[in-house]
Design an enzyme around this catalytic site. Sequence first.
Site, PDB file in Angstrom:
ATOM      1  N   ASN A  37      77.060  20.142 -23.214  1.00  0.00           N
ATOM      2  CA  ASN A  37      75.922  20.873 -22.669  1.00  0.00           C
ATOM      3  C   ASN A  37      74.685  19.982 -22.550  1.00  0.00           C
ATOM      4  O   ASN A  37      74.207  19.424 -23.533  1.00  0.00           O
ATOM      5  CB  ASN A  37      75.623  22.064 -23.580  1.00  0.00           C
ATOM      6  CG  ASN A  37      74.636  23.042 -22.962  1.00  0.00           C
ATOM      7  OD1 ASN A  37      74.054  22.791 -21.923  1.00  0.00           O
ATOM      8  ND2 ASN A  37      74.462  24.171 -23.623  1.00  0.00           N
ATOM      9  N   ARG A 147      76.475  37.460 -36.714  1.00  0.00           N
ATOM     10  CA  ARG A 147      75.375  36.526 -36.944  1.00  0.00           C
ATOM     11  C   ARG A 147      74.086  37.180 -36.470  1.00  0.00           C
ATOM     12  O   ARG A 147      74.013  37.639 -35.327  1.00  0.00           O
ATOM     13  CB  ARG A 147      75.609  35.222 -36.177  1.00  0.00           C
ATOM     14  CG  ARG A 147      74.659  34.101 -36.570  1.00  0.00           C
ATOM     15  CD  ARG A 147      74.650  32.985 -35.550  1.00  0.00           C
ATOM     16  NE  ARG A 147      73.836  33.332 -34.389  1.00  0.00           N
ATOM     17  CZ  ARG A 147      73.561  32.487 -33.387  1.00  0.00           C
ATOM     18  NH1 ARG A 147      74.060  31.275 -33.395  1.00  0.00           N
ATOM     19  NH2 ARG A 147      72.808  32.863 -32.382  1.00  0.00           N
ATOM     20  N   TYR A 159      64.822  30.127 -31.040  1.00  0.00           N
ATOM     21  CA  TYR A 159      66.264  30.015 -30.845  1.00  0.00           C
ATOM     22  C   TYR A 159      67.000  31.312 -31.205  1.00  0.00           C
ATOM     23  O   TYR A 159      66.821  31.876 -32.268  1.00  0.00           O
ATOM     24  CB  TYR A 159      66.820  28.874 -31.712  1.00  0.00           C
ATOM     25  CG  TYR A 159      68.319  28.926 -31.880  1.00  0.00           C
ATOM     26  CD1 TYR A 159      69.153  28.516 -30.839  1.00  0.00           C
ATOM     27  CD2 TYR A 159      68.893  29.410 -33.042  1.00  0.00           C
ATOM     28  CE1 TYR A 159      70.527  28.590 -30.976  1.00  0.00           C
ATOM     29  CE2 TYR A 159      70.271  29.475 -33.181  1.00  0.00           C
ATOM     30  CZ  TYR A 159      71.087  29.074 -32.152  1.00  0.00           C
ATOM     31  OH  TYR A 159      72.445  29.153 -32.281  1.00  0.00           O
ATOM     32  N   ASP A 210      71.941  31.524 -38.766  1.00  0.00           N
ATOM     33  CA  ASP A 210      71.909  30.134 -38.306  1.00  0.00           C
ATOM     34  C   ASP A 210      70.480  29.613 -38.347  1.00  0.00           C
ATOM     35  O   ASP A 210      69.590  30.138 -37.679  1.00  0.00           O
ATOM     36  CB  ASP A 210      72.453  30.072 -36.872  1.00  0.00           C
ATOM     37  CG  ASP A 210      72.566  28.664 -36.334  1.00  0.00           C
ATOM     38  OD1 ASP A 210      72.232  27.707 -37.061  1.00  0.00           O
ATOM     39  OD2 ASP A 210      72.994  28.501 -35.170  1.00  0.00           O
ATOM     40  N   HIS A 212      69.818  26.354 -37.621  1.00  0.00           N
ATOM     41  CA  HIS A 212      69.798  25.383 -36.521  1.00  0.00           C
ATOM     42  C   HIS A 212      69.129  24.070 -36.887  1.00  0.00           C
ATOM     43  O   HIS A 212      68.335  23.512 -36.139  1.00  0.00           O
ATOM     44  CB  HIS A 212      69.158  25.990 -35.267  1.00  0.00           C
ATOM     45  CG  HIS A 212      69.974  25.757 -34.030  1.00  0.00           C
ATOM     46  ND1 HIS A 212      69.568  24.941 -32.999  1.00  0.00           N
ATOM     47  CD2 HIS A 212      71.187  26.211 -33.679  1.00  0.00           C
ATOM     48  CE1 HIS A 212      70.486  24.917 -32.060  1.00  0.00           C
ATOM     49  NE2 HIS A 212      71.494  25.675 -32.452  1.00  0.00           N
ATOM     50  N   GLU A 236      74.060  28.863 -42.022  1.00  0.00           N
ATOM     51  CA  GLU A 236      74.600  27.818 -41.150  1.00  0.00           C
ATOM     52  C   GLU A 236      73.554  26.772 -40.773  1.00  0.00           C
ATOM     53  O   GLU A 236      72.389  27.109 -40.535  1.00  0.00           O
ATOM     54  CB  GLU A 236      75.139  28.481 -39.869  1.00  0.00           C
ATOM     55  CG  GLU A 236      75.680  27.525 -38.830  1.00  0.00           C
ATOM     56  CD  GLU A 236      76.060  28.250 -37.554  1.00  0.00           C
ATOM     57  OE1 GLU A 236      76.216  27.572 -36.510  1.00  0.00           O
ATOM     58  OE2 GLU A 236      76.188  29.488 -37.560  1.00  0.00           O
ATOM     59  N   GLU A 262      79.015  21.947 -36.100  1.00  0.00           N
ATOM     60  CA  GLU A 262      79.224  22.140 -34.669  1.00  0.00           C
ATOM     61  C   GLU A 262      78.822  20.915 -33.848  1.00  0.00           C
ATOM     62  O   GLU A 262      79.331  20.730 -32.738  1.00  0.00           O
ATOM     63  CB  GLU A 262      78.485  23.373 -34.172  1.00  0.00           C
ATOM     64  CG  GLU A 262      76.966  23.282 -34.176  1.00  0.00           C
ATOM     65  CD  GLU A 262      76.316  24.586 -33.739  1.00  0.00           C
ATOM     66  OE1 GLU A 262      75.486  24.541 -32.806  1.00  0.00           O
ATOM     67  OE2 GLU A 262      76.637  25.639 -34.315  1.00  0.00           O
ATOM     68  N   ARG A 283      82.548  23.558 -39.138  1.00  0.00           N
ATOM     69  CA  ARG A 283      82.373  24.221 -37.842  1.00  0.00           C
ATOM     70  C   ARG A 283      82.763  23.343 -36.643  1.00  0.00           C
ATOM     71  O   ARG A 283      82.423  23.652 -35.508  1.00  0.00           O
ATOM     72  CB  ARG A 283      80.905  24.642 -37.692  1.00  0.00           C
ATOM     73  CG  ARG A 283      80.419  25.525 -38.821  1.00  0.00           C
ATOM     74  CD  ARG A 283      80.111  26.929 -38.394  1.00  0.00           C
ATOM     75  NE  ARG A 283      79.230  26.956 -37.248  1.00  0.00           N
ATOM     76  CZ  ARG A 283      79.550  27.526 -36.076  1.00  0.00           C
ATOM     77  NH1 ARG A 283      80.737  28.071 -35.903  1.00  0.00           N
ATOM     78  NH2 ARG A 283      78.680  27.531 -35.088  1.00  0.00           N
ATOM     79  N   HIS A 312      83.125  26.326 -33.866  1.00  0.00           N
ATOM     80  CA  HIS A 312      82.010  26.672 -32.982  1.00  0.00           C
ATOM     81  C   HIS A 312      82.564  27.329 -31.725  1.00  0.00           C
ATOM     82  O   HIS A 312      83.567  26.878 -31.167  1.00  0.00           O
ATOM     83  CB  HIS A 312      81.266  25.373 -32.634  1.00  0.00           C
ATOM     84  CG  HIS A 312      79.989  25.570 -31.901  1.00  0.00           C
ATOM     85  ND1 HIS A 312      79.481  24.615 -31.035  1.00  0.00           N
ATOM     86  CD2 HIS A 312      79.097  26.575 -31.888  1.00  0.00           C
ATOM     87  CE1 HIS A 312      78.348  25.027 -30.540  1.00  0.00           C
ATOM     88  NE2 HIS A 312      78.073  26.219 -31.044  1.00  0.00           N
ATOM     89  N   GLU A 339      83.852  31.726 -34.239  1.00  0.00           N
ATOM     90  CA  GLU A 339      82.694  32.230 -33.499  1.00  0.00           C
ATOM     91  C   GLU A 339      83.125  32.699 -32.115  1.00  0.00           C
ATOM     92  O   GLU A 339      83.920  32.050 -31.430  1.00  0.00           O
ATOM     93  CB  GLU A 339      81.628  31.141 -33.357  1.00  0.00           C
ATOM     94  CG  GLU A 339      80.371  31.629 -32.638  1.00  0.00           C
ATOM     95  CD  GLU A 339      79.293  30.565 -32.529  1.00  0.00           C
ATOM     96  OE1 GLU A 339      78.130  30.928 -32.270  1.00  0.00           O
ATOM     97  OE2 GLU A 339      79.614  29.372 -32.703  1.00  0.00           O
ATOM     98  N   TRP A 402      66.025  20.668 -32.830  1.00  0.00           N
ATOM     99  CA  TRP A 402      66.447  21.878 -32.128  1.00  0.00           C
ATOM    100  C   TRP A 402      67.939  22.104 -32.330  1.00  0.00           C
ATOM    101  O   TRP A 402      68.376  23.164 -32.677  1.00  0.00           O
ATOM    102  CB  TRP A 402      66.185  21.770 -30.618  1.00  0.00           C
ATOM    103  CG  TRP A 402      66.360  23.128 -29.979  1.00  0.00           C
ATOM    104  CD1 TRP A 402      65.415  24.108 -29.860  1.00  0.00           C
ATOM    105  CD2 TRP A 402      67.560  23.682 -29.420  1.00  0.00           C
ATOM    106  NE1 TRP A 402      65.946  25.238 -29.263  1.00  0.00           N
ATOM    107  CE2 TRP A 402      67.263  24.993 -28.981  1.00  0.00           C
ATOM    108  CE3 TRP A 402      68.856  23.216 -29.257  1.00  0.00           C
ATOM    109  CZ2 TRP A 402      68.225  25.835 -28.380  1.00  0.00           C
ATOM    110  CZ3 TRP A 402      69.800  24.042 -28.663  1.00  0.00           C
ATOM    111  CH2 TRP A 402      69.477  25.337 -28.237  1.00  0.00           C
TER     112      TRP A 402
END
Length: 402
Positions: A37, A147, A159, A210, A212, A236, A262, A283, A312, A339, A402
């Site tokens: 991504n 979650r 987020y 999460d 993050h 997480e 992840e 993950r 993930h 997930e 992030w």
Amino acid sequence: MKITDVKIIVCSPGRNFVTVKIFTDEGLTGVGDATLNGREKAVVAYLQEHLAPLLIGRDPSRIEDIWQYFYKGAYWRRGPVTMAAIAGIDTALWDIKAKAANMPLYQLFGGASREKVLCYTHAQGTDIAEAVEAVGKRIEQGYKAIRVQVGIPGLPDVYGTGKKSVTNNAADDAFPHEEVWSTSKYMRHIPKLFEAVREAYGPDIELLHDTHHRLTPIEAARLGKDLEFARLFWLEDTVAAEHQEGFRLIRKHTTTPLAVGEVFNTIWDARLLIEEQLIDYIRTTTVHAGGITALRRIMDFASVYNVRTACHGAMDMSPICLGANLHLDLWVPNFGIQEYSGYLPEILDVFPSAWSLSDGYLHPGEATGHGVDIDEKLAEKYPYQRAYLPVNRLEDGTLWHW
């Protein structure tokens, strides 16, 4: 059997996806997810210029040798671009092998260890009331694990909570959107969220959260301790995962279960965390960890140390990745949870899949291979759109995780 052609397909049916399709001289084909991504075209170039030409004429059944050739054969190993490219090829090769054996992929691993795969989905809100309501809707849909994320008072959408579309949008996403973060405001607010959720729905629903990667180890330790009353399924991605030793400090101060991985690309990213039992769930996922071949090693290694799997499964990995994960989930003895954030209808149309969802559980299906394909004609209707993940800054403008 020999590999005759390799096609790299890029499409954007709401999100950008990179798909590897491998052809053989016996008519069998296989597909794999190679999506990264925000850096999709980097993986496309790596595949087209460096890996795909080296596959022509090879025996597709020699999956291990091909994986080692692309990993060890490159002096510059690891990294998200390299491992996503290898993953796309590796997953496609496993797809071909299972089709040649005329069986679903999980049977090649040794068969199923369970009848179905527990999954968790997402619920969020801009405020606590909205988040609590969203959890209720997910419970009504049959989910057993959820979650939960919430907006933070005094901050713009953060987020996992905003109204922004989940799709790629060339106008909105052609350059990174910037978010604003305050750790202190977040730390004060999150316990209130889980107090409200537990009050509304009781102790039986499994709740996850999460962070993050946004905290320091001592901040993560404090949050884990503050949330012990809620008995979370896990907390997480508490800290930036490059610093594995930081989890030692977190572990000393809280019994809240921890999940991470992840963004990991190889077993080396998780070695210390697993060996020292600093986490409870790993993950890593097929597309980012180098494919099925590599992810099986991580899963087996984790089983020695009582660490469970939790692949993930966000929407920015295609249904091919989810399908591959589910075959591993059905097989792996130390499975934890999968997930599942769901997919847009357009995505499911482009990627017809044998996997199914029922009452909070997923199953990969009984189709030969991993059970997911790509409709190339339909994919052509959704051309690539440059899009980025957001960038995060503190209130004073400092760039943050992030």
